[in-house]
Scaffold this motif. Sequence first.
Motif, short mmCIF file in Angstrom:
data_model
loop_
_atom_site.label_atom_id
_atom_site.label_comp_id
_atom_site.label_asym_id
_atom_site.label_seq_id
_atom_site.Cartn_x
_atom_site.Cartn_y
_atom_site.Cartn_z
N LEU A 173 0.83 -1.20 0.00
CA LEU A 173 0.00 0.00 0.00
C LEU A 173 0.87 1.26 0.00
N ALA A 174 1.97 1.24 0.76
CA ALA A 174 2.88 2.38 0.77
C ALA A 174 3.51 2.58 -0.61
N LEU A 175 3.91 1.48 -1.27
CA LEU A 175 4.44 1.59 -2.62
C LEU A 175 3.40 2.14 -3.58
N ALA A 176 2.15 1.73 -3.39
CA ALA A 176 1.07 2.21 -4.25
C ALA A 176 0.88 3.72 -4.10
N VAL A 177 0.96 4.23 -2.87
CA VAL A 177 0.86 5.68 -2.65
C VAL A 177 1.98 6.39 -3.40
N PHE A 178 3.17 5.83 -3.31
CA PHE A 178 4.33 6.44 -3.98
C PHE A 178 4.16 6.42 -5.50
N THR A 179 3.83 5.26 -6.06
CA THR A 179 3.76 5.15 -7.52
C THR A 179 2.58 5.95 -8.08
N ALA A 180 1.44 5.92 -7.40
CA ALA A 180 0.26 6.65 -7.89
C ALA A 180 0.47 8.15 -7.85
N SER A 181 1.20 8.64 -6.86
CA SER A 181 1.42 10.08 -6.73
C SER A 181 2.62 10.57 -7.52
N SER A 182 3.36 9.63 -8.15
CA SER A 182 4.56 10.00 -8.91
C SER A 182 4.38 9.85 -10.41
N GLY A 183 3.14 9.61 -10.85
CA GLY A 183 2.89 9.46 -12.27
C GLY A 183 3.44 8.18 -12.85
N MET A 184 3.51 7.15 -12.04
CA MET A 184 4.05 5.86 -12.48
C MET A 184 2.91 4.88 -12.78
N PRO A 185 3.14 3.88 -13.63
CA PRO A 185 2.11 2.88 -13.90
C PRO A 185 1.93 1.93 -12.73
N ALA A 186 0.89 1.13 -12.80
CA ALA A 186 0.60 0.18 -11.71
C ALA A 186 1.70 -0.86 -11.54
N THR A 187 2.46 -1.11 -12.62
CA THR A 187 3.52 -2.12 -12.54
C THR A 187 4.81 -1.59 -11.91
N ALA A 188 4.86 -0.29 -11.61
CA ALA A 188 6.10 0.30 -11.11
C ALA A 188 6.54 -0.31 -9.79
N GLY A 189 5.59 -0.56 -8.89
CA GLY A 189 5.95 -1.14 -7.59
C GLY A 189 6.60 -2.50 -7.76
N GLU A 190 6.09 -3.29 -8.71
CA GLU A 190 6.68 -4.59 -8.97
C GLU A 190 8.12 -4.45 -9.47
N THR A 191 8.37 -3.44 -10.31
CA THR A 191 9.73 -3.20 -10.80
C THR A 191 10.66 -2.82 -9.65
N VAL A 192 10.21 -1.90 -8.80
CA VAL A 192 11.01 -1.49 -7.64
C VAL A 192 11.33 -2.71 -6.77
N PHE A 193 10.32 -3.52 -6.53
CA PHE A 193 10.46 -4.72 -5.70
C PHE A 193 11.52 -5.65 -6.30
N ALA A 194 11.42 -5.89 -7.61
CA ALA A 194 12.32 -6.85 -8.26
C ALA A 194 13.76 -6.37 -8.26
N VAL A 195 13.96 -5.10 -8.61
CA VAL A 195 15.33 -4.57 -8.63
C VAL A 195 15.92 -4.60 -7.23
N ALA A 196 15.14 -4.15 -6.23
CA ALA A 196 15.63 -4.13 -4.86
C ALA A 196 15.99 -5.52 -4.36
N ARG A 197 15.11 -6.47 -4.58
CA ARG A 197 15.28 -7.80 -4.01
C ARG A 197 16.42 -8.57 -4.67
N THR A 198 16.86 -8.15 -5.86
CA THR A 198 17.97 -8.83 -6.51
C THR A 198 19.19 -8.89 -5.61
N ALA A 199 19.46 -7.80 -4.88
CA ALA A 199 20.61 -7.79 -3.97
C ALA A 199 20.45 -8.82 -2.86
N GLY A 200 19.25 -8.93 -2.31
CA GLY A 200 18.99 -9.93 -1.28
C GLY A 200 19.12 -11.34 -1.82
N TRP A 201 18.65 -11.56 -3.04
CA TRP A 201 18.77 -12.89 -3.63
C TRP A 201 20.24 -13.29 -3.78
N ILE A 202 21.06 -12.33 -4.18
CA ILE A 202 22.49 -12.62 -4.31
C ILE A 202 23.07 -13.00 -2.95
#
Length: 420
Positions: free
Chosen positions: A359-388
Motif C-alpha cells: 500500500l505504501a508503494l502504491a501511494v508512492f507510484t500513484a502520486s509520482s505518475g508511475m504505472p501500476a507495474t512500477a511497484g513490482e519493478t522497484v520490488f524486483a530490482v531491490a530484491r535482486t541484492a537480497g537474492w544474491i
Amino acid sequence: MRDQDPLPAPADHRLSTKEAAELLGVKPETVYAYVSRGQLSSRRVPGGRGSTFDAKEVEALARRNRREGGGSPGSGGDLSVRTRITFIDRDRYYFRGVDATELAARHSYEEIAEWLWTGRMLPGVTFTAPETTVATARRAVDALPEHTGPTDRLRVAAIAAAAADPLRFDLSEEAVLGSARTLIPTLVAALPPVLHDHRRDDGRLAPRLWSRLSGRKPDEASLRVLDTALGLLVDHDLAASTLAVRVAASARAHAYAAVSAGLGVLEGPLHGAASGLAHKLLLDVLELGDAAPVIAEELRAGRRIPGLGHRLYPGEDPRARALFALLEEIPRAEPALLAARDIVATAARHAPLHANVDLALAVFTASSGMPATAGETVFAVARTAGWIAHALEEYGERPLRMRPSGTYVGPKPPQPLPEH
C-alpha cells in the motif's frame, strides 16, 4: 528424541530401517533417500529381511540435521534454513543485526546491498555495468512485445547479462559479487526509459530507475523515497522468491540463473505483483472519493483487500511505516495518503488489518505518475541484492540439501500398463 543427542552406540551396532527413521525423525522410506544421496550406507544381513544401518553413522547424520535446522534433503518436513542475513521480530526487522529501517533512512540502496553481501559499509559506493553487457541486455529486451510486463523484461535482461558473462559459472564469493555489481545496474539500464533526461546511467541507482518509471522530473524528496524503498525491500528473510533462489543455488545454478528463479516466483499476485493491485485499488478510491464502495466491491467479489495485513507482522508493516513518514513530506502525495488511510479505516470494520509495504508503494507510484507495474519493478530490482546474498550463503552449504521427499498418495504400485 530429536531434541537431544542420542546415547553413543556400541561398536558395530546396526539399526533397522524403522530404528534409523526414528533416530532421524523421518519416515522409514525417507531413510533410503539418504542412502541414494550417499549420506548413509546400508547393508543387508544374510538371511535377514531389509537393510540395516550403522548406528554411529545414523547418529552423526541426526546431529548434523539438527544443527542445520532440519533442512536436510529427504527430511520430508518443513525446511528451516540458517541465515545471517535478515531477522524479523514482531514489528521490526534487521539486516545482519542492524535495524533495517534505520539503515534505509541513512544509507543508499547500494550501500545496504554491500552490507548485506559482505558485512562492510562502503560509503558512496555505486554500481556500473560494462557498455557491452548493457547493449546486449537492451537488444534482448527491445525485441519483446510492447505489452511485456516489467518482470518479464528483467528476466530477459538477466538471461542476456548471463550470456555476456563468461565467468558466470565461477561460484567463488569474489566472482559472484562482481556479477551482482554488474547485474543490478544492467537490469535497470535494460528497461525502456520513460523520462529522457540525457544523463548517463551512472551515479546512484535511484535516479536511473526513476527515469524508467515516470515521465516527471524527480525532486530530491521523491528520489529519497525511491532510494529508501529500494533499501527497505532488499531482503525479507525466506519469502517465496528467496526460497526459490536458494533451491537454485543449492543445485549450484550460477547467480544469474538463481536471480531468474526469484524473478519467476516474484511475478505472482501474492508476492511482487501485489503492489500493482494496491495501486489500482488506490486509483479507484481516488476516483470515487470514498473507500467504502471500493472495499465493498472487493469483498463482494470474494477478493482479499490488497495492501493490507502481513503474516509476519501483527501490527503495521515497518517498511510501510517508514515510507509513509517520507511521503508525508511530499505535498502531491497527500491525496493518495488520505485515500490509503481511508482504505485502512474502512477495511478495519471488516478485519483489523494494518497497511503493508504494498500500500505504501502504491501511494508512492500513484502520486509520482508511475504505472501500476512500477511497484513490482522497484520490488524486483531491490530484491535482486537480497537474492544474491542468499545465493552466496547457499553456495557455502552442501549441494542439493534443498531436496525434501514427497509423500506419495497415488495408486499403490505396481499398477498395470495403461491401454491405448
